[in-house]
Scaffold this motif. Structure first.
Motif: not given
Length: 234
Positions: A1-4, A24-25, A29, A31, A67, A227, A230, A232
């Motif tokens: 999982m990416t953390n923006f 985004l959620r 991910h 956020v 990440d 997205l 990354v 996606e």
């Protein structure tokens, strides 16, 4: 999982990203919109530029985020670019959204040679703060009247020291994986400093056909751009 980790530019706080968060959620991910010291809901907190760098680093470390994609809009590209070098292997990517980039020993206003005196005079005349933007500043930026009114209504005075103090770069920017997003209604070409970074292998350029505040004018398109950064997007 990416953390923006989303950091808005001058005068704005975490609230500015509200229309970008759902997509985004929905993509699964983390956020984390962040208000910098002295702004929005953190008005009254004394801040210099390194305070803002510490805000970002501290947020990432306190939540133990990995990440991490650091997203810096406009002014906040200055502290985000510095924070990126301090969070080490937690960093996945930097996304700079129509943003200034830090130059070691340089400040936000030093990248504005034609407007530096005007900004410094405004800060001096307003008790050390840069006065918030007005409706006139929003003209030609792809905003509806409602979007511009919301932007102006939420803007708060910006701590002047954050704009005039020098950057300290722990890591050269050209070594960071980065996406630069140029909003074309705010000028067709990136700055000279950005253009030089885009010549490197780790930086890529993305354009959006909108103005300087795409989180208001094109929030869903901006979410897709983030997205895509990354891998996606659509």
């Amino acid at each position: 999982m990416t953390n923006f980790v989303l950091v808005a530019g001058a005068w704005l706080g975490s609230w500015a990203w509200s229309d970008v968060l759902p997509d985004l959620r929905a993509a699964g991910h983390g956020v984390h919109p962040l208000t910098l010291s002295g702004l929005a809901d953190k008005q009254g907190v004394k801040a210099g530029q390194q305070t803002h760098v510490d805000d970002i680093v501290g947020h990432v470390e306190r939540l133990d985020l990995r990440d991490v994609v650091l997203v810096g809009h406009s002014y906040s590209g200055i502290p985000v670019g510095q924070a990126a070098g301090r969070i080490g292997d937690r960093l996945a990517r930097v996304v700079l959204l129509d943003a200034s980039v830090p130059v070691d020993g340089g400040s936000f206003v030093s990248s504005w040679p034609e407007g530096r005196a005007q900004v410094e005079a405004a800060i001096a005349a307003n008790d050390g703060f840069w006065p918030p933007l007005t409706a006139a500043d929003c003209a030609g930026q792809g905003l509806t009247d409602e979007e511009a009114a919301r932007l102006v209504a939420g803007a708060t005075p910006h701590p002047g020291a954050t704009l005039t103090e020098p950057a300290v770069l722990p890591t050269p920017l050209d070594g960071l994986p980065a996406t630069y997003v140029k909003c074309l209604l705010d000028g067709d070409e990136p700055s000279r400093e950005v253009a030089e970074l885009l010549e490197g292998e780790r930086w890529e350029l993305v354009t959006m056909d909108t103005g300087h505040w795409p989180m208001f004018s094109r929030p869903r398109e901006l979410a897709r751009v983030l997205l895509d950064a990354v891998g996606e997007g659509r």
